[in-house]
Design a protein around this motif. Structure first.
Motif, PDB file in Angstrom:
ATOM      1  N   ASP A 136       0.851  -1.195   0.000  1.00 17.04           N
ATOM      2  CA  ASP A 136       0.000   0.000   0.000  1.00 17.04           C
ATOM      3  C   ASP A 136       0.883   1.239   0.000  1.00 17.04           C
ATOM      4  N   PHE A 137       0.705   2.128  -1.017  1.00 16.95           N
ATOM      5  CA  PHE A 137       1.599   3.278  -1.111  1.00 16.95           C
ATOM      6  C   PHE A 137       0.972   4.563  -0.571  1.00 16.95           C
ATOM      7  N   HIS A 190       6.143   2.637   4.197  1.00 19.99           N
ATOM      8  CA  HIS A 190       6.144   4.045   3.802  1.00 19.99           C
ATOM      9  C   HIS A 190       6.080   4.130   2.285  1.00 19.99           C
ATOM     10  N   SER A 191       4.878   4.429   1.774  1.00 24.43           N
ATOM     11  CA  SER A 191       4.644   4.523   0.331  1.00 24.43           C
ATOM     12  C   SER A 191       5.232   3.305  -0.375  1.00 24.43           C
ATOM     13  N   ASN A 244      10.298   0.510   0.472  1.00 23.03           N
ATOM     14  CA  ASN A 244       9.708   1.755   0.954  1.00 23.03           C
ATOM     15  C   ASN A 244      10.178   2.904   0.065  1.00 23.03           C
ATOM     16  N   HIS A 245       9.223   3.599  -0.558  1.00 23.70           N
ATOM     17  CA  HIS A 245       9.563   4.616  -1.570  1.00 23.70           C
ATOM     18  C   HIS A 245       9.899   5.971  -0.948  1.00 23.70           C
ATOM     19  N   ARG A 246       9.080   6.426  -0.035  1.00 19.81           N
ATOM     20  CA  ARG A 246       9.339   7.717   0.606  1.00 19.81           C
ATOM     21  C   ARG A 246       8.503   7.829   1.874  1.00 19.81           C
ATOM     22  N   GLU A 247       8.941   8.707   2.773  1.00 18.65           N
ATOM     23  CA  GLU A 247       8.192   9.052   3.979  1.00 18.65           C
ATOM     24  C   GLU A 247       8.007  10.552   3.967  1.00 18.65           C
ATOM     25  N   GLY A 248       6.784  10.992   3.642  1.00 23.08           N
ATOM     26  CA  GLY A 248       6.573  12.418   3.391  1.00 23.08           C
ATOM     27  C   GLY A 248       7.313  12.821   2.127  1.00 23.08           C
ATOM     28  N   ASP A 249       8.162  13.837   2.240  1.00 24.82           N
ATOM     29  CA  ASP A 249       8.973  14.262   1.101  1.00 24.82           C
ATOM     30  C   ASP A 249      10.375  13.670   1.130  1.00 24.82           C
ATOM     31  N   ASN A 250      10.653  12.828   2.087  1.00 21.57           N
ATOM     32  CA  ASN A 250      11.988  12.245   2.228  1.00 21.57           C
ATOM     33  C   ASN A 250      12.037  10.888   1.529  1.00 21.57           C
ATOM     34  N   HIS A 251      12.843  10.819   0.449  1.00 19.29           N
ATOM     35  CA  HIS A 251      12.970   9.573  -0.302  1.00 19.29           C
ATOM     36  C   HIS A 251      14.120   8.699   0.205  1.00 19.29           C
ATOM     37  N   ASN A 252      15.005   9.252   0.993  1.00 18.96           N
ATOM     38  CA  ASN A 252      16.164   8.510   1.482  1.00 18.96           C
ATOM     39  C   ASN A 252      15.836   7.888   2.838  1.00 18.96           C
ATOM     40  N   ILE A 253      15.181   6.738   2.782  1.00 11.01           N
ATOM     41  CA  ILE A 253      14.721   6.062   3.998  1.00 11.01           C
ATOM     42  C   ILE A 253      15.119   4.592   3.912  1.00 11.01           C
ATOM     43  N   ASP A 254      14.860   3.863   4.990  1.00 11.26           N
ATOM     44  CA  ASP A 254      15.197   2.436   5.032  1.00 11.26           C
ATOM     45  C   ASP A 254      14.072   1.598   4.454  1.00 11.26           C
ATOM     46  N   SER A 255      14.446   0.633   3.634  1.00 10.75           N
ATOM     47  CA  SER A 255      13.545  -0.467   3.300  1.00 10.75           C
ATOM     48  C   SER A 255      13.872  -1.621   4.247  1.00 10.75           C
ATOM     49  N   VAL A 256      12.925  -2.531   4.401  1.00 14.43           N
ATOM     50  CA  VAL A 256      13.026  -3.521   5.477  1.00 14.43           C
ATOM     51  C   VAL A 256      12.895  -4.937   4.920  1.00 14.43           C
TER      52      VAL A 256
END
Length: 673
Positions: free
Chosen positions: A394-395, A426-427, A446-458
């Protein structure tokens, strides 16, 4: 693995104490005067075929059978006689009784399933008087153990070098090459990437074979007796046998030396002559409608009288053995599938005893699972199978503003998927399910959290105790769009498609390798809005294709042709131990690759979605043409194409694509010439 990431990949060293404390071997042990350790054999560094050496001169050993599986002959040892194949070491160690310090052992075998705590021996060398183990090779379901005796003035102990994370007990043929040189131990499986171990206990320079006996498939007793099929067992003194075997067209059956009785039958018997050796093969042919193809039917045949074709069950698929060669002639529309909204992805899958399903990930409405309508089948009693899950990425947030993806479980009683577990994401753009060393994993992009695209995928791991998928590892990603898992030889890999880092689509996508219980960076690729990875094999060659969707930088004005960009196909170079660029293909905001085959031909179809002006662009089918690479052969009109899936049914071969710009997916049928 040598070169890139030259750490200990999948090995462990254990020493079993014997006659006192565990110690390192003492230097300066005696050697044979006047000759080198490599001069001990009468073979002058030629391969020593231990299977042929163990056979009596007049033919087959008592109780040993020649059995053919998957068209390949192997030896099956008698269950009641662990000494059926043996020979004295003095037969080959007559110039010098020292085992070579540098050597290779080559084994080709087929092993059935084995309980997790069971071990079986491939061969051992024992002293005749005290039954002391001098040398041996044994395996468990996921490990191969090399054993040798070490000693010094304080006593003797058994050293064990273990190679982990192997898949041997899968009832398939495999060829292993164990290369030993002092404290370096290397294992190559099916000409894949080698596993290297630098041990703290070197192989002894003075391991005496005086008064010793070789035993094939046992340790002189029934416990640990080899129950599979063995085709090749060769000792090559003085060198690594891998360059002699690899590369190879059939790496799982690479040959250095095999006994004459396995090279072929003696020819057509003349008059009333019988075959020289006992020979067996298991053959069962099923007639009628298409039967199931499972482990029970593995290596059995099915004859389709309607198509006049003979098929062999391999794994879970019926493979054509005797039929008119299929060739793709053209593609025609078979069905229009109207969806409740635009569709961002599709997944085609089969559930045993339930049928063929298509799941559509709809953009603005409830996602839907469709089932292929078929004629009613006779009812069969249900047999419990594996637990089946379907993970939905779910994005967007729910009505409460919270982001979750849901894992559904198939209910055999209700014949539908029911919610099983919610996972914070997260998206999320993609889920990838895979198995490593008997453990089950799910990786979410995980594509992005808010406007932050540099996040962890799990990466989540199935916990047998809680019966839930628990977070096992996080990996930094930049606008992650896709995960792709695959194996190469004994190694497991996971590729991530990074699409955007917040300022540009020109980012590095990464390939990770499984090492010591987690994924570690292995190689990076420069990509442009990477949306998909597709791994595929053609013969012995391994390829990895990336779909580049957009060349964009916030500091530069986007041009209309920034969507028309090359996507890239990489090929694994085993010498360089890295993927190298093989071919670039112009694409229009490519979002997906799908590999499929028809007969003896191989194809790639790309999902072209946008050319900078319109979403009405053609998606292209490319055919593999050897030296030329992939060449365009069919142009398919698509509108905002997002995903392709290839599948087969008893009625033919099909392609299905989804549209991210209209509530319509299409099923296309491949017509054969």
């Amino acid at each position: 693995m040598r070169g890139h990431h030259s750490t200990q990949l999948a090995g462990a060293l254990a020493r079993v104490r014997r006659n006192g404390e565990t110690r390192d071997a003492a230097p300066g042990a005696p050697t044979c005067p006047g000759i080198t350790p490599c001069d001990f054999l009468d073979t002058d560094l030629h391969p020593l075929d231990m299977l042929a050496e163990a056979f009596p001169p007049n033919g087959m050993a008592s109780g040993v059978r020649v059995t053919q599986v998957h068209g390949v002959r192997g030896l099956q040892l008698p269950a009641a006689d662990p000494q059926a194949l043996s020979f004295p070491a003095s037969r080959v160690f007559f110039r010098c009784d020292l085992f070579p310090e540098e050597f290779s052992i080559v084994v080709t075998l087929r092993v059935p399933s084995l309980p997790s705590k069971k071990n079986q021996y491939l061969f051992t060398v024992l002293t005749q008087e005290r039954d002391t183990l001098l040398l041996g090779l044994r395996y468990s379901p996921t490990r191969l153990h090399f054993l040798f005796l070490s000693e010094d003035a304080a006593g003797a102990w058994l050293t064990q070098v273990s190679f982990r994370d192997l898949v041997l007990t899968d009832s398939q043929w495999h060829t292993l090459v164990l290369a030993v040189s002092e404290d370096s131990f290397s294992l190559t499986m099916d000409c894949g990437l080698p596993m290297d171990i630098a041990a703290d206990v070197p192989f002894p320079a003075s391991l005496s074979m005086r008064g010793a006996q070789f035993f094939i498939g046992s340790r002189r007793r029934t416990k640990g007796l080899f129950t599979g099929l063995i085709r090749q067992l060769v000792l090559l003194p003085g060198s690594d046998a891998t360059p002699r075997l690899c590369p190879c067209r059939n790496p799982e059956l690479a040959v250095l030396s095999i006994p004459p009785i396995l090279r072929g039958l003696t020819g057509q018997p003349e008059d009333n002559e019988v075959l020289k050796y006992p020979y067996e093969t298991r053959l069962k042919v099923t007639l009628g409608s298409r039967p199931p193809c499972t482990k029970v039917e593995d290596a059995q045949f099915w004859f389709d009288a309607g198509r006049k074709g003979l098929y062999l069950c391999v794994g879970s698929q019926w493979v054509s053995v005797l039929a008119a060669r299929e060739k793709l002639d053209y593609v025609e529309e078979h069905q229009s599938l109207f969806t409740t909204s635009e569709t961002l992805g599709i997944e085609v899958f089969v559930i045993p005893e339930a049928g063929l399903f298509v799941a559509t990930a709809n953009r603005k409405a409830t996602s839907t699972i469709y089932k292929r309508k078929v004629l009613p089948l006779p009812e069969h009693p249900h047999t419990p199978g594996p637990v089946i899950f379907l993970a939905v990425a779910d994005f967007g947030p729910n009505e409460k503003g919270r982001e979750f993806s849901v894992i559904y479980k198939w209910s055999q009683r209700k014949l539908r998927f029911t919610p099983y577990q919610r996972v914070p994401t997260h998206s999320a753009r993609d889920w990838e399910a895979f198995e490593v060393a008997g453990e089950h994993f799910l990786a979410v992009a995980n594509h992005r959290e808010g406007d932050n695209h540099n996040i962890d995928s799990v990466i989540y791991k199935w916990d047998r105790r809680t019966r839930l998928f628990e977070a096992n590892q996080t990996i930094p990603t930049s606008g992650a769009y896709d995960w792709e898992f695959f194996t190469a030889g004994p190694y497991s890999f996971l590729a991530v498609a990074n699409a955007f880092n917040g300022t540009t689509t020109k980012v590095l996508s990464y390939l990770y390798i499984w090492l010591v219980g987690s994924f570690q960076p292995f190689q990076s690729f420069l990509t442009f809005g990477a949306a998909d990875w597709e791994v595929f094999r053609i013969g012995d060659r391994l390829f990895l294709a990336v779909a580049n969707s957009h060349s964009y930088d916030v500091q530069m004005r986007a041009q209309s042709d920034s969507y028309v960009i090359n996507s890239v196909i990489y090929e694994l170079n085993t010498t360089a131990q890295a993927f190298v660029k093989f071919q670039e293909i112009p694409t229009c905001s490519a979002l997906d690759w799908e590999f499929f085959s028809v007969g003896e031909d191989y194809f790639l179809v790309v999902a072209n979605s946008f050319d900078g002006n319109t979403f009405l662009v053609n998606s292209i089918i490319y055919r593999w043409q050897g030296y030329e690479g992939f060449v365009a052969v069919h142009s398919l009109p698509t509108f905002g194409c997002r995903d392709w899936e290839a599948f087969r049914t008893p009625t033919g071969s099909y392609l299905m694509y989804s549209s991210a710009k209209e509530p319509l997916s299409r099923v296309l049928k491949l017509r054969m010439g």
